[in-house]
Structures are given as structure tokens and as C-alpha cells.
Write a protein that holds these residues in place. Structure first.
Motif, PDB file in Angstrom:
ATOM      1  N   GLU A  78       0.861  -1.181   0.000  1.00 18.82           N
ATOM      2  CA  GLU A  78       0.000   0.000   0.000  1.00 18.82           C
ATOM      3  C   GLU A  78       0.896   1.228   0.000  1.00 18.82           C
ATOM      4  O   GLU A  78       1.665   1.433   0.930  1.00 18.82           O
ATOM      5  N   TYR A  79       0.822   2.009  -1.052  1.00 16.99           N
ATOM      6  CA  TYR A  79       1.626   3.221  -1.143  1.00 16.99           C
ATOM      7  C   TYR A  79       0.939   4.354  -0.404  1.00 16.99           C
ATOM      8  O   TYR A  79      -0.279   4.425  -0.359  1.00 16.99           O
ATOM      9  N   GLU A  80       1.731   5.237   0.176  1.00 18.21           N
ATOM     10  CA  GLU A  80       1.190   6.343   0.950  1.00 18.21           C
ATOM     11  C   GLU A  80       1.002   7.595   0.116  1.00 18.21           C
ATOM     12  O   GLU A  80       0.369   8.546   0.564  1.00 18.21           O
ATOM     13  N   ASN A  81       1.571   7.606  -1.095  1.00 15.63           N
ATOM     14  CA  ASN A  81       1.374   8.761  -1.964  1.00 15.63           C
ATOM     15  C   ASN A  81       1.362   8.325  -3.424  1.00 15.63           C
ATOM     16  O   ASN A  81       1.881   7.256  -3.774  1.00 15.63           O
ATOM     17  N   VAL A  82       0.748   9.140  -4.241  1.00 15.94           N
ATOM     18  CA  VAL A  82       0.566   8.834  -5.658  1.00 15.94           C
ATOM     19  C   VAL A  82       1.912   8.749  -6.371  1.00 15.94           C
ATOM     20  O   VAL A  82       2.121   7.881  -7.223  1.00 15.94           O
ATOM     21  N   SER A 100      -0.351  -6.866 -11.184  1.00 12.43           N
ATOM     22  CA  SER A 100       0.473  -5.862 -10.508  1.00 12.43           C
ATOM     23  C   SER A 100       0.022  -4.454 -10.869  1.00 12.43           C
ATOM     24  O   SER A 100      -0.119  -3.584 -10.007  1.00 12.43           O
ATOM     25  N   ASN A 101      -0.205  -4.231 -12.160  1.00 10.08           N
ATOM     26  CA  ASN A 101      -0.671  -2.921 -12.613  1.00 10.08           C
ATOM     27  C   ASN A 101      -2.023  -2.579 -12.010  1.00 10.08           C
ATOM     28  O   ASN A 101      -2.245  -1.450 -11.570  1.00 10.08           O
ATOM     29  N   TYR A 102      -2.932  -3.551 -11.982  1.00 10.00           N
ATOM     30  CA  TYR A 102      -4.277  -3.312 -11.454  1.00 10.00           C
ATOM     31  C   TYR A 102      -4.210  -2.913  -9.978  1.00 10.00           C
ATOM     32  O   TYR A 102      -4.863  -1.960  -9.553  1.00 10.00           O
ATOM     33  N   GLU A 103      -3.411  -3.640  -9.202  1.00 11.82           N
ATOM     34  CA  GLU A 103      -3.280  -3.326  -7.775  1.00 11.82           C
ATOM     35  C   GLU A 103      -2.723  -1.928  -7.568  1.00 11.82           C
ATOM     36  O   GLU A 103      -3.203  -1.172  -6.731  1.00 11.82           O
ATOM     37  N   LEU A 104      -1.700  -1.577  -8.347  1.00  9.59           N
ATOM     38  CA  LEU A 104      -1.112  -0.250  -8.236  1.00  9.59           C
ATOM     39  C   LEU A 104      -2.102   0.832  -8.658  1.00  9.59           C
ATOM     40  O   LEU A 104      -2.215   1.872  -8.011  1.00  9.59           O
ATOM     41  N   LEU A 105      -2.830   0.599  -9.743  1.00 14.61           N
ATOM     42  CA  LEU A 105      -3.812   1.586 -10.200  1.00 14.61           C
ATOM     43  C   LEU A 105      -4.950   1.742  -9.195  1.00 14.61           C
ATOM     44  O   LEU A 105      -5.426   2.862  -8.962  1.00 14.61           O
ATOM     45  N   ALA A 106      -5.377   0.643  -8.585  1.00 18.08           N
ATOM     46  CA  ALA A 106      -6.418   0.724  -7.554  1.00 18.08           C
ATOM     47  C   ALA A 106      -5.911   1.529  -6.365  1.00 18.08           C
ATOM     48  O   ALA A 106      -6.648   2.343  -5.785  1.00 18.08           O
ATOM     49  N   LEU A 147      -5.848   6.656  -3.247  1.00 17.92           N
ATOM     50  CA  LEU A 147      -5.144   7.847  -2.771  1.00 17.92           C
ATOM     51  C   LEU A 147      -5.771   9.134  -3.294  1.00 17.92           C
ATOM     52  O   LEU A 147      -5.715  10.166  -2.639  1.00 17.92           O
ATOM     53  N   LEU A 148      -6.373   9.060  -4.482  1.00 15.24           N
ATOM     54  CA  LEU A 148      -7.014  10.233  -5.071  1.00 15.24           C
ATOM     55  C   LEU A 148      -8.490  10.348  -4.692  1.00 15.24           C
ATOM     56  O   LEU A 148      -9.176  11.267  -5.139  1.00 15.24           O
ATOM     57  N   GLY A 149      -8.984   9.403  -3.879  1.00 17.92           N
ATOM     58  CA  GLY A 149     -10.389   9.430  -3.487  1.00 17.92           C
ATOM     59  C   GLY A 149     -11.325   9.058  -4.618  1.00 17.92           C
ATOM     60  O   GLY A 149     -12.462   9.517  -4.669  1.00 17.92           O
TER      61      GLY A 149
END
Length: 71
Positions: free
Chosen positions: A3-7, A50-56, A61-63
């Protein structure tokens, strides 16, 4: 899943994964009842997941989680 904390960090990871010339070896481990049983080649399906998880994560993060929840 990370889970990333920023975009910015999530987008950096997406760029790195999809950069031309990026090579993938046997990185995915098959797990059966919590036991590592084998490794296999990284597939297009793995890249899509991997891409889908990152894009989700970016959407979250962007609401804008409705973007992936609608499908």
C-alpha cells in the motif's frame, strides 16, 4: 500487496514495472497451504495484476475508488 502512501511512489513503481527493457525472471512463487512449492515465469497476467493493484491504490489515494469498484 504494498500500500503506497502517496501517488508519486505508486506511479514510480508503475513506470518501473512497465519500462521497455524491464526483464522478469522466476519471481512468482506458488503457495499451497502456506508452503512454497515452486517458482514460475512472470507472465503477462502477473503484470496485469500488478498494474491493477497499483492503479487501484492510486485511485484510493485520489479518493476515486469508484473507478475500479464500478467494474
Amino acid at each position: 500487496m504494498i500500500e503506497y502512501e502517496n501517488v508519486k511512489d505508486a506511479l514510480k513503481q508503475l513506470v518501473q514495472l512497465n519500462e521497455p527493457g524491464t526483464t522478469f525472471g522466476q519471481v512468482s512463487t506458488i503457495v499451497d497451504n502456506g508452503i512454497k512449492t515452486d517458482k514460475r515465469e512472470f507472465t503477462i497476467k502477473d503484470l496485469q495484476e500488478s498494474n491493477y493493484e497499483l492503479l487501484a491504490n492510486v485511485c484510493d489515494l485520489l479518493g476515486m475508488s469508484d473507478i475500479y469498484l464500478e467494474s
